[in-house]
Design a protein around this motif. Structure first.
Motif, short mmCIF file in Angstrom:
data_model
loop_
_atom_site.label_atom_id
_atom_site.label_comp_id
_atom_site.label_asym_id
_atom_site.label_seq_id
_atom_site.Cartn_x
_atom_site.Cartn_y
_atom_site.Cartn_z
N GLY A 220 -6.94 5.07 6.60
CA GLY A 220 -7.67 6.66 6.48
C GLY A 220 -7.88 6.71 4.89
N GLN A 221 -8.20 7.94 4.92
CA GLN A 221 -8.75 8.51 3.73
C GLN A 221 -7.74 7.97 2.50
N GLY A 222 -6.49 8.08 2.76
CA GLY A 222 -5.64 7.73 1.74
C GLY A 222 -5.63 6.38 0.99
N ASP A 223 -6.23 5.42 2.07
CA ASP A 223 -6.33 3.94 1.82
C ASP A 223 -7.54 3.57 0.92
N ALA A 224 -8.35 4.35 0.64
CA ALA A 224 -9.73 4.31 0.30
C ALA A 224 -9.92 3.41 -0.81
N GLN A 225 -9.13 3.79 -2.08
CA GLN A 225 -9.02 3.23 -3.11
C GLN A 225 -8.45 1.64 -3.08
N ALA A 226 -7.42 1.80 -2.06
CA ALA A 226 -6.60 0.27 -2.07
C ALA A 226 -7.42 -0.36 -1.05
N LEU A 227 -8.17 -0.07 -0.20
CA LEU A 227 -9.17 -0.91 0.59
C LEU A 227 -10.31 -1.74 -0.42
N VAL A 228 -10.50 -1.29 -1.53
CA VAL A 228 -11.28 -1.91 -2.77
C VAL A 228 -10.18 -2.61 -3.70
N THR A 229 -9.32 -2.05 -4.26
CA THR A 229 -8.68 -2.58 -5.48
C THR A 229 -7.49 -3.68 -5.01
N ARG A 230 -7.26 -3.65 -3.60
CA ARG A 230 -6.05 -4.48 -3.08
C ARG A 230 -6.69 -5.50 -2.04
N VAL A 231 -7.38 -4.97 -0.87
CA VAL A 231 -8.13 -5.87 0.09
C VAL A 231 -8.93 -6.49 -0.32
N PHE A 232 -10.29 -5.61 -0.70
CA PHE A 232 -11.22 -6.38 -0.95
C PHE A 232 -11.23 -7.47 -2.17
#
Length: 423
Positions: A220-232
């Motif tokens: 969700g919204q709270g994951d937006a930064q981590a989707l780039v800086t951790r997952v991607f």
């Protein structure tokens, strides 16, 4: 070799200087490779900008997915006209809005900055770690050619067979029926086993996978930064390992006329990271010291450093477009130009998008035209299935290959029959 400037509208360059990319001036590029991969192949140009796209994650899922009919994703774009219809559609608007939302989430952020990390984020990184281990367990075969090591096919078959199970490990129990549909996107995110190639279309499929998880409410919204800086970030590291282990052919490579032979999204999100940076400027990519010191913190600098590692010769010769862009004074201009370029050179290119996958979460419904989001200025609420922070969450269990090859593997095999320019 001199860069031809003929045909660039309004191109004005100092003697001996390379012109800035046309897309950074709001134009479609007229570089030679664009002509070859644009109207020459599609038969006609398509619009480059998706209408009404604004930074926005999918809203909180309201559908009861327990009765939802998930389907294996498949290709639907079969002509330039259908691509044009897709670019005007609600599905394209929402997908680009998702990419823009992640772009906003990482503005001014370093990769190491602390941010909320939900259990789903930890599980996604764990899945990518599993694939990393499988690369180590599948060494390259003895091979005389530089590109296309056949051991990649062994790694790919194992990954594709396990894809639904790996995705099931990310999903909550109530969403397990979505594993097969997500597995199709997952298996298509790491290249093509027949051609042994990889490109921006596969990267876009990985972004589509993240978008599907957001539509389900898993992130969700709270994951937006981590989707780039951790997952991607982990996905990017994995793809570089795969590329340098098996030397995948660049799918539809633009050579010196492109940003990079394989990636595009890290240039978008990486330039967003650098917006308003106090001392790193676009021209700083020419500094060896800056790259050595900060490539691990900023995706854009990491991309430039990787290009310099794998290509022989000075950056001005191997990647003149990157050098061109370094002349733009502000990262905000670079970032907006990258967004336009991505829409023009990836999403609006038929040889790439003919391989894009549609299922029940990204539906092929070109008749549903894009309209402004009903509340585009309001942030989307956090998803029900995504805790806002759980740093101690356990990583996903290592996936074991399924007993029978699922539809994801069949889909990957079918894609291999498509033209090699595709992704």
């Amino acid at each position: 070799m001199a860069v031809p400037t003929a045909g660039l509208r309004g191109a004005a360059a100092a003697p001996g200087a390379l012109p800035l990319p046309a897309v950074s001036r709001g134009e479609l590029t007229r570089a030679p490779w664009a002509a070859a991969s644009g109207p020459a192949l599609t038969g006609r140009p398509v619009e480059a900008e998706v209408p009404h796209a604004r930074p926005r994650l999918p809203p909180l899922a309201t559908e009861d997915f327990t009765s939802h009919r998930f389907v294996p994703p498949a290709k639907r774009i079969q002509s330039p006209e259908q691509l044009k219809q897709f670019l005007r559609s609600e599905a394209a608007r929402d997908f680009v809005s998702f990419i823009l939302a992640l772009n906003e989430a990482v503005k001014g952020k370093q990769l190491s900055d602390v941010c909320p990390e939900s259990e789903a984020v930890h599980k996604l990184v764990g899945v990518l770690d599993t694939l990393w281990r499988w690369v180590d367990e599948t060494p390259p075969a003895a091979h005389t050619l530089r590109y296309g090591n056949p051991a990649y096919r062994t790694w790919f078959a194992k990954m594709a067979e396990a894809a639904p199970q790996l995705m099931g490990g990310v999903l909550p129990e109530s969403l397990q029926p979505a594993a097969e549909e997500l597995g199709g996107y997952f298996a298509d995110s790491f290249g093509n086993a027949t051609r042994i190639d990889y490109g921006t279309g596969h990267e876009t499929t990985f972004a589509a996978l993240l978008y599907c998880l957001a539509k389900l409410g898993v992130v969700g919204q709270g994951d937006a930064q981590a989707l780039v800086t951790r997952v991607f970030r982990r996905y990017l590291q994995l793809m570089r390992k795969i590329q340098t282990t098996y030397w995948l052919e660049p799918a539809g490579s633009h050579g010196v006329w492109g940003l990079d032979d394989y990636q595009f999204l890290p240039f978008i999100w990486g330039s967003a990271q650098l917006v308003d940076h106090p001392f790193i400027k676009p021209s700083s990519i020419l500094s060896h010291e800056v790259l050595e010191s900060y490539a691990s913190e900023y995706l854009y600098l990491g991309c430039v450093q990787f290009v310099k590692q794998v290509k022989k010769g000075p950056l001005q010769e191997t990647s003149p477009m990157l050098v061109d862009i370094s002349g733009i004074p502000m990262w905000s201009k670079v970032n907006s130009g990258m967004v336009k370029m991505y829409q023009a050179e990836v999403l609006a290119k038929f040889p790439i998008m003919q391989h894009f996958l549609f299922g029940s979460l990204i539906q092929w419904a070109p008749e549903r035209l894009a309209a402004p989001h009903p509340s585009s200025a309001a942030p989307a609420p956090a998803a029900a299935h995504a805790p806002t922070a759980s740093p101690a969450a356990a990583p996903a269990p290592a996936g074991q290959p399924a007993a029978a090859a699922p539809a994801a593997a069949g889909q990957a095999a079918a894609q291999a029959q498509q033209p090699s320019e595709g992704q």
